[in-house]
Design an enzyme around this catalytic site. Structure first.
Site, short mmCIF file in Angstrom:
data_model
loop_
_atom_site.label_atom_id
_atom_site.label_comp_id
_atom_site.label_asym_id
_atom_site.label_seq_id
_atom_site.Cartn_x
_atom_site.Cartn_y
_atom_site.Cartn_z
CD GLU A 1 -45.03 -14.38 21.59
OE1 GLU A 1 -46.02 -14.23 22.34
OE2 GLU A 1 -44.77 -13.62 20.64
NE ARG B 1 -48.34 -13.49 18.81
CZ ARG B 1 -49.46 -13.15 18.18
NH1 ARG B 1 -50.02 -13.96 17.30
NH2 ARG B 1 -50.01 -11.97 18.40
CB SER C 1 -44.57 -11.05 24.01
OG SER C 1 -45.30 -9.92 23.64
C1 FAD Z 1 -39.46 -5.18 19.39
C2 FAD Z 1 -40.13 -6.48 19.04
C3 FAD Z 1 -41.50 -6.52 18.83
C4 FAD Z 1 -42.13 -7.71 18.51
N1 FAD Z 1 -43.48 -7.72 18.33
C5 FAD Z 1 -44.11 -8.86 18.00
C6 FAD Z 1 -45.53 -8.88 17.78
O1 FAD Z 1 -46.22 -7.88 17.88
N2 FAD Z 1 -46.11 -10.06 17.45
C7 FAD Z 1 -45.39 -11.22 17.31
O2 FAD Z 1 -45.99 -12.26 16.99
N3 FAD Z 1 -44.05 -11.23 17.50
C8 FAD Z 1 -43.39 -10.09 17.83
N4 FAD Z 1 -42.04 -10.09 18.04
C9 FAD Z 1 -41.29 -11.35 17.91
C10 FAD Z 1 -40.68 -11.57 16.51
O3 FAD Z 1 -40.68 -10.38 15.78
C11 FAD Z 1 -41.48 -12.62 15.72
O4 FAD Z 1 -41.55 -13.84 16.42
C12 FAD Z 1 -40.88 -12.90 14.34
O5 FAD Z 1 -41.75 -13.77 13.66
C13 FAD Z 1 -39.49 -13.52 14.44
O6 FAD Z 1 -38.95 -13.63 13.13
P1 FAD Z 1 -37.39 -13.94 12.95
O7 FAD Z 1 -37.09 -13.99 11.50
O8 FAD Z 1 -36.61 -12.97 13.72
O9 FAD Z 1 -37.30 -15.41 13.55
P2 FAD Z 1 -36.29 -16.03 14.61
O10 FAD Z 1 -36.41 -15.28 15.90
O11 FAD Z 1 -34.92 -16.12 14.02
O12 FAD Z 1 -36.88 -17.48 14.79
C14 FAD Z 1 -38.12 -17.68 15.42
C15 FAD Z 1 -38.56 -19.14 15.20
O13 FAD Z 1 -38.86 -19.34 13.83
C16 FAD Z 1 -38.13 -20.44 13.31
N5 FAD Z 1 -37.81 -20.16 11.89
C17 FAD Z 1 -37.17 -19.08 11.39
N6 FAD Z 1 -37.08 -19.17 10.05
C18 FAD Z 1 -37.70 -20.33 9.69
C19 FAD Z 1 -37.95 -20.99 8.45
N7 FAD Z 1 -37.55 -20.49 7.28
N8 FAD Z 1 -38.60 -22.18 8.48
C20 FAD Z 1 -39.03 -22.73 9.64
N9 FAD Z 1 -38.82 -22.15 10.85
C21 FAD Z 1 -38.17 -20.96 10.88
C22 FAD Z 1 -36.91 -20.56 14.21
O14 FAD Z 1 -36.42 -21.89 14.21
C23 FAD Z 1 -37.48 -20.16 15.56
O15 FAD Z 1 -38.12 -21.28 16.14
C24 FAD Z 1 -41.36 -8.89 18.37
C25 FAD Z 1 -39.98 -8.86 18.54
C26 FAD Z 1 -39.36 -7.67 18.87
C27 FAD Z 1 -37.87 -7.64 19.05
#
Ligand code: FAD
Length: 263
Positions: free
Chosen positions: A259, A147, A189
């Protein structure tokens, strides 16, 4: 005639846009070309974010970065592409290995930055290279772990290695693993699992399973999910995060790490 491109912004209400349903309404810059955006914090779909009332200046990738192309045995995916869209493409084109993206919300930039995954399946396992403002960077040259990645710049594109054989049974299994996931708003998480243990178990052990502050609580269903019961605030969330950290430190001498990304 002077030819200039006006900066594009979009007003985003984080109490609606973010999965945890907390945050202010702010103007977010839309990025339409590869460049150095110093002074801006890139975000994706805000599925892993807890945003305060005074966040940094945010930017998101525009539609030009929403694409999937198969070329010369590799898959080129723009970082504004959502996990759902990518999964549909993989199923249609019989491509293996990323079935764990089922119900893992986000766009590709967020998924790669967070090295998102489920148990031992994680995005970085299948990457060939990533594209930043400095061009392509091979996976071997990126520091990543559970992660976590040490990518401190915007990722615009990801190139995956392709293996045929999309597995519907795996997809079913991954969907099934999420049966015990809370239904309320959350950012997934709250804490990373410390080595050899589970954050959820530790939260439960220190008596915080189901514990509530204002409109936020550690879920009764899955302790490591910090859920918004409807009117939860940033302050409620921070209170609970700090409480869990200090109790786990006191009782187990473990420095548990978020996380969730806090801005
Ligand atoms: C119901 C639920 C279930 C989930 N289950 C999981 C799971 O099983 N496993 C897991 O790992 N995560 C899980 N997550 C967390 C989430 O889905 C992941 O972390 C996902 O990768 C976030 O993507 P996002 O586009 O929403 O990023 P954001 O939340 O918008 O950003 C997350 C991070 O990524 C960075 N970022 C975003 N885009 C870029 C880019 N283009 N370049 C560089 N950095 C960038 C941001 O600066 C930030 O630091 C879950 C979330 C929810 C709500």
């Amino acid at each position: 005639m002077q030819n200039f491109i006006q900066d594009e912004y979009k007003s985003i209400n984080f109490s609606k846009y973010s999965s945890i349903k907390i945050g202010p309404i702010v103007d977010v810059k839309i990025i339409n070309k590869i460049d150095d955006y110093k002074g801006y914090q890139i975000i994706g779909r805000a599925n892993n974010l807890l945003v305060s009332q005074k966040p940094p200046k945010f930017a998101i990738l525009g539609e030009v970065f929403d694409y999937i192309k198969e070329e010369n045995g590799k898959l080129y995916v723009g970082c504004a592409t959502t996990s759902g869209k990518l999964l549909t493409f993989l199923r249609k084109n019989d491509i293996a290995n990323l079935e764990f993206l089922a119900k893992l919300p986000g766009n590709l930039g967020g998924l790669v930055k967070m090295n998102a995954g489920l148990k031992s399946w994680e995005v970085f396992n299948y990457i060939d290279k990533i594209k930043t403002k400095d061009g392509y960077i091979k996976k071997e040259d990126v520091k990543y772990s559970y992660r976590k990645t040490e990518i401190n710049t915007i990722i615009y594109e990801v190139v995956f290695n392709i293996e045929r054989g999309f597995c519907k049974n795996k997809l079913k299994e991954f969907n099934h693993m999420r049966d015990n996931q809370p239904q309320q708003a959350s950012a997934g998480s709250c804490f990373k699992n410390p080595e050899g243990d589970y954050a959820g178990r530790l939260i439960e052990e220190v008596g915080l399973k189901g514990f509530r502050k204002g409109g936020m609580a550690f879920s009764e269903v899955h302790s490591n999910f910090l859920v918004n019961l409807g009117d939860g605030t940033y302050e409620d969330a921070i209170y609970l995060i700090n409480l869990a950290k200090s109790k786990i430190k006191d009782e187990f001498n473990i420095n548990i790490q978020e996380e969730i990304v806090i801005y």
